[in-house]
Enzyme design. Structure first.
Site, PDB file in Angstrom:
ATOM      1  CG  HIS A 126      -1.903   1.070   1.262  1.00  0.00           C
ATOM      2  ND1 HIS A 126      -1.764   2.214   2.017  1.00  0.00           N
ATOM      3  CD2 HIS A 126      -3.077   1.207   0.598  1.00  0.00           C
ATOM      4  CE1 HIS A 126      -2.824   2.989   1.829  1.00  0.00           C
ATOM      5  NE2 HIS A 126      -3.628   2.406   0.986  1.00  0.00           N
ATOM      6  CB  SER A 170      -8.267 -12.671  -4.625  1.00  0.00           C
ATOM      7  OG  SER A 170      -8.603 -11.319  -4.818  1.00  0.00           O
TER       8      SER A 170
HETATM    9  C1  PLP Z   1      -3.625  -3.490   1.745  1.00  0.00           C
HETATM   10  C2  PLP Z   1      -4.023  -2.161   2.302  1.00  0.00           C
HETATM   11  N1  PLP Z   1      -3.274  -1.610   3.269  1.00  0.00           N
HETATM   12  C3  PLP Z   1      -3.571  -0.413   3.810  1.00  0.00           C
HETATM   13  C4  PLP Z   1      -4.667   0.295   3.386  1.00  0.00           C
HETATM   14  C5  PLP Z   1      -4.929   1.644   3.986  1.00  0.00           C
HETATM   15  O1  PLP Z   1      -6.082   1.684   4.703  1.00  0.00           O
HETATM   16  P1  PLP Z   1      -6.792   3.106   5.006  1.00  0.00           P
HETATM   17  O2  PLP Z   1      -7.194   3.648   3.684  1.00  0.00           O
HETATM   18  O3  PLP Z   1      -7.934   2.686   5.894  1.00  0.00           O
HETATM   19  O4  PLP Z   1      -5.810   3.936   5.725  1.00  0.00           O
HETATM   20  C6  PLP Z   1      -5.482  -0.226   2.369  1.00  0.00           C
HETATM   21  C7  PLP Z   1      -6.643   0.522   1.846  1.00  0.00           C
HETATM   22  O5  PLP Z   1      -7.198   0.282   0.835  1.00  0.00           O
HETATM   23  C8  PLP Z   1      -5.161  -1.491   1.814  1.00  0.00           C
HETATM   24  O6  PLP Z   1      -5.898  -2.046   0.836  1.00  0.00           O
END
Ligand code: PLP
Length: 385
Positions: free
Chosen positions: A137, A338
């Site tokens: 992310h 998935s």
């Molecule tokens: C794999 C992953 N990690 C982290 C996040 C971040 O989450 P947030 O948008 O709630 O901060 C997301 C959001 O889509 C995600 O898909």
């Protein structure tokens, strides 16, 4: 598509007395925006959010200030809080994640959960290098900058998961240094899952056992845990901490999440008594007391069995979408287990109508709990016309 009012129609006056409109008109305007947003439930196919919930019975809490300041595990001097409910939510996720005694709290979302996990790792191993895959992310490189950690983006294999040989090679370039590794369980771009046990093995091969392994299970944690054939995602597979999203598989009107960590490790960051009489062991000071109530309410309603059914629904819908999109000649692909289906991006107008996220020439369809086979059939009808 939601049409928001023009800036001039929502400007806030210095003195509202005598200004045009008044509260009734403002409420009518807000009701219109809410109706438009609710209408999008019927077209939201491309984002990992669940729109299938109704928390209106909890409206009483909208006119009192609750605050779960400080540790979730003890009261503070502010007495309007919901920490008993927060602990019940944490306990549910801790049991699901394989360590019923884990520490945890309700966060503002996946990013805060990842920040907490990396911060904990950095405090345990101050000289650690932070590793995450290239498909991680976008919050991770930012977290590395916030924590001033050396950051390595590790190459991925054809399946989008972290290449363990590449991790080994990169860590060998940092001899003697510990590692904080973020494993993604369900990448946002295609649902790939990193191999937690393999990551520990690769780092051992590269000469370090000083490792903090954080599982970013924001998107895929509940799916991996509750799929007909559960997959590794949490403590039992070697994670020290993990983040799960609250607004994805569970559902909430705003972003939120849950972070968990091994209780003994959290001692490293805990500052006793300084948060309005409570220990400070969370990222933010004042903390939301409303979200734990929503999550508790929904979890009490669904239970583990209801969530499992929900995951089954999402996977069956994704499988149906894959078949239908193949029939349309749009070359769908889906990582095993998935709920994300990638396919050839349709024209921009169709993507906009169905809120489909596109990356390059591919579109994402994500079968979340509110998505049904009827949505897929209507999308396919649209694609044909
Ligand atoms: C794999 C992953 N990690 C982290 C996040 C971040 O989450 P947030 O948008 O709630 O901060 C997301 C959001 O889509 C995600 O898909």
């Amino acid at each position: 598509m939601v049409h928001l009012p023009a800036a001039d129609d929502v400007r806030i006056p210095d003195d509202p007395t005598g200004s045009a409109g008044g509260p009734d008109q403002d409420l009518a305007l807000l009701k219109d925006v809410a109706a438009q947003m609710l209408g999008e439930r019927d077209h939201m196919l491309g984002f990992p959010v669940n729109l299938d919930f109704d928390y209106r019975p909890l409206a009483d809490f909208l006119h009192v200030h609750g605050n779960n300041v400080g540790t979730p595990d003890a009261e503070s001097e502010y007495h309007l809080h919901t920490k008993t409910f927060e602990r019940a939510v944490v306990s549910f996720f801790a049991r699901l994640a394989g360590d019923p005694d884990a520490f945890g709290y309700v966060t503002t979302g996946g990013t805060e959960g990842n920040l907490f996990g990396c911060y904990l790792g950095r405090e345990r191993f101050p000289d650690a290098v932070l590793y995450a895959s290239r498909t991680t992310h976008y919050s991770l490189p930012k977290i590395a900058r916030l924590l001033r950690m050396d950051y390595e983006a590790v190459e991925v294999g054809a399946d989008g998961a972290m290449d363990l040989g590449a991790l080994r090679g990169r860590h060998r370039a940092h001899p003697g240094r510990p590692a904080v590794v973020v494993a993604t369980i369900g990448t946002t771009t295609g649902g790939a899952e990193d191999d937690l046990a393999g990551i520990r093995g690769a780092l051992a091969d590269a000469g370090t056992d000083e490792v903090h392994l954080h599982s970013d299970a924001a998107f895929g944690g509940l799916i991996a845990a509750l799929a007909p054939e559960p997959r590794p995602w949490a403590f039992e597979s070697g994670a020290d901490s993990l983040a799960v999203s609250g607004h994805k598989m569970l559902g909430a009107p705003f972003p939120c999440g849950i972070v968990l960590a091994r209780t003994d490790q959290v001692e490293t960051i805990r500052r006793p008594g300084i948060a309005v009489g409570s220990d400070d062991d969370t990222i933010t000071g004042s903390r939301d007391a409303f979200t734990p109530l929503l999550l508790w309410y929904e979890l009490r309603r669904l239970g583990r069995t209801g969530l499992k059914r929900r995951v089954g629904h999402c996977l069956a819908t994704a499988q149906y979408a894959e078949r239908r999109l193949r029939e349309e000649g749009l070359h769908p692909e889906r990582a095993p287990g998935s709920n994300t289906v990638l396919f050839d991006a349709p024209p921009a107008a169709v993507c906009a109508r169905w809120n489909l996220l596109t990356v390059g020439d591919r579109a994402h369809l994500i079968a979340m709990p509110h998505v049904t086979v009827e949505h897929i059939d209507r999308l396919c009808a649209d694609l044909r016309s």
